[in-house]
Design a protein around this motif. Sequence first.
Motif, short mmCIF file in Angstrom:
data_model
loop_
_atom_site.label_atom_id
_atom_site.label_comp_id
_atom_site.label_asym_id
_atom_site.label_seq_id
_atom_site.Cartn_x
_atom_site.Cartn_y
_atom_site.Cartn_z
N SER A 40 0.82 -1.21 0.00
CA SER A 40 0.00 0.00 0.00
C SER A 40 0.85 1.26 0.00
CB SER A 40 -0.90 0.00 1.24
OG SER A 40 -1.76 -1.10 1.22
N ILE A 41 0.40 2.25 -0.76
CA ILE A 41 0.94 3.60 -0.62
C ILE A 41 0.28 4.18 0.62
CG2 ILE A 41 0.96 5.92 -1.60
CD1 ILE A 41 0.97 4.62 -4.36
N ILE A 42 1.07 4.47 1.63
CA ILE A 42 0.52 4.98 2.88
C ILE A 42 0.58 6.50 2.88
CG2 ILE A 42 0.76 5.03 5.39
CD1 ILE A 42 1.80 2.19 5.25
N ILE A 43 -0.58 7.10 3.06
CA ILE A 43 -0.69 8.55 3.17
C ILE A 43 -1.04 8.88 4.62
CG2 ILE A 43 -1.81 10.63 2.32
CD1 ILE A 43 -2.74 8.98 -0.12
N ALA A 44 -0.15 9.57 5.30
CA ALA A 44 -0.42 9.99 6.68
C ALA A 44 -1.03 11.38 6.67
CB ALA A 44 0.86 9.98 7.50
N ALA A 45 -1.97 11.60 7.56
CA ALA A 45 -2.58 12.93 7.74
C ALA A 45 -2.19 13.44 9.12
CB ALA A 45 -4.09 12.86 7.60
N SER A 46 -1.90 14.73 9.23
CA SER A 46 -1.35 15.25 10.48
C SER A 46 -2.35 15.23 11.64
CB SER A 46 -0.83 16.68 10.28
OG SER A 46 -1.89 17.55 9.90
N PHE A 47 -3.64 15.46 11.34
CA PHE A 47 -4.65 15.37 12.40
C PHE A 47 -6.03 15.23 11.77
CE2 PHE A 47 -5.35 19.60 11.29
CZ PHE A 47 -6.20 20.30 12.14
N TYR A 48 -7.05 15.15 12.61
CA TYR A 48 -8.35 14.62 12.20
C TYR A 48 -9.01 15.28 11.00
CZ TYR A 48 -12.87 12.38 12.45
OH TYR A 48 -13.99 11.67 12.13
N PRO A 49 -9.21 16.61 10.95
CA PRO A 49 -9.93 17.16 9.79
C PRO A 49 -9.21 16.91 8.47
CG PRO A 49 -9.06 18.92 11.18
CD PRO A 49 -8.90 17.66 11.94
N VAL A 50 -7.87 16.95 8.48
CA VAL A 50 -7.11 16.67 7.27
C VAL A 50 -7.20 15.18 6.92
CG1 VAL A 50 -4.83 16.84 6.19
CG2 VAL A 50 -5.56 18.58 7.82
#
Length: 324
Positions: A40-50
């Motif tokens: 999988s290409i993992i995309i991390a988001a910095s916090f909840y709304p993003v």
Amino acid sequence: MKCRNKALILILICLMLLSMLFGGCKRTSDNTGSDMNNESIIIAASFYPVYVMTLNVAKNIPGVKVVNMTQPSAGCLHDYTLTTEDMKNLEKARFLVINGAGLESFLDKVISQLPGLQIIDSSEGIPMLEGPEHDGHNRHNDDTGSEHEHGEVNPHIWVSVSKAILQVKNIGKQLADMDPEHAEEYMANTENYVKKLEELKERMHKALEGVKNRDIVTFHEAFPYFAEEFGLNVVGVIEIEPGSEPSAKELGEIIEKVREFNVKALFIEPQYSSKAAETVARETGAKVYTLDPAVTGPMGDDAYDAYINIMENNLKTLVEALGE
């Protein structure tokens, strides 16, 4: 002779079995390593709304996985300190989607420790309101969305539906540029989610267009963009920094403003204490309501419509509070 032949056959069979066994183990190990590099290409988001925005942009794309870097209960990222677990999660990610506008104070550390991590700034090109240090709830920076001279802008852009739409478009475009293999899917998902947000925006504006009482007091600096979106006037902020109790003098000033403007509604956030707001309410007769800045919520499949659901609830609260 026959016994010797049988013995040789048995030895050969054993050697073949051993070769298959160890060869199979080696291939399994190689495949695992290959999968770790190419899964999988993992995309991390910095916090909840993003995270919610990115989840919608990457919806149902095979081989693409979205994770929330911080705990969904972390709330707004004021002075957030990265944990060892956060860094472990980021080490596996190809992309990190951030809110931007200076909210992620830890970003320099991430970039220095993980130089290969590609950063997607959802605030790119979005005009900002000045932060509280400039005492300018309704003043903008330039049209390019660049920060002010001292970099002090209000980063809570997602609380405005219009600016959340711009953030989603930024995320979709940047992911499409950085991961061209899935570009068409990113852009199709972006278009679908933006359509939902446009419909939400229209519903909210229509419901609030006839409201005459537009003076409000809020909890901290999360709602100036929301106020700008719907033509509300924030006459006072009870606590500028989360977790910091206002002094008696500051409370007195807020109480005077509430009386001066005949403010009927005080808006708190579910993530923080309502103690200060309740004090002001007792002194002025104003009522306390809850507006959610969408910094916490459900995860996984339940998160796709979380932002829309939260804003729908905020609309109901506003109609009730300002319609009285």
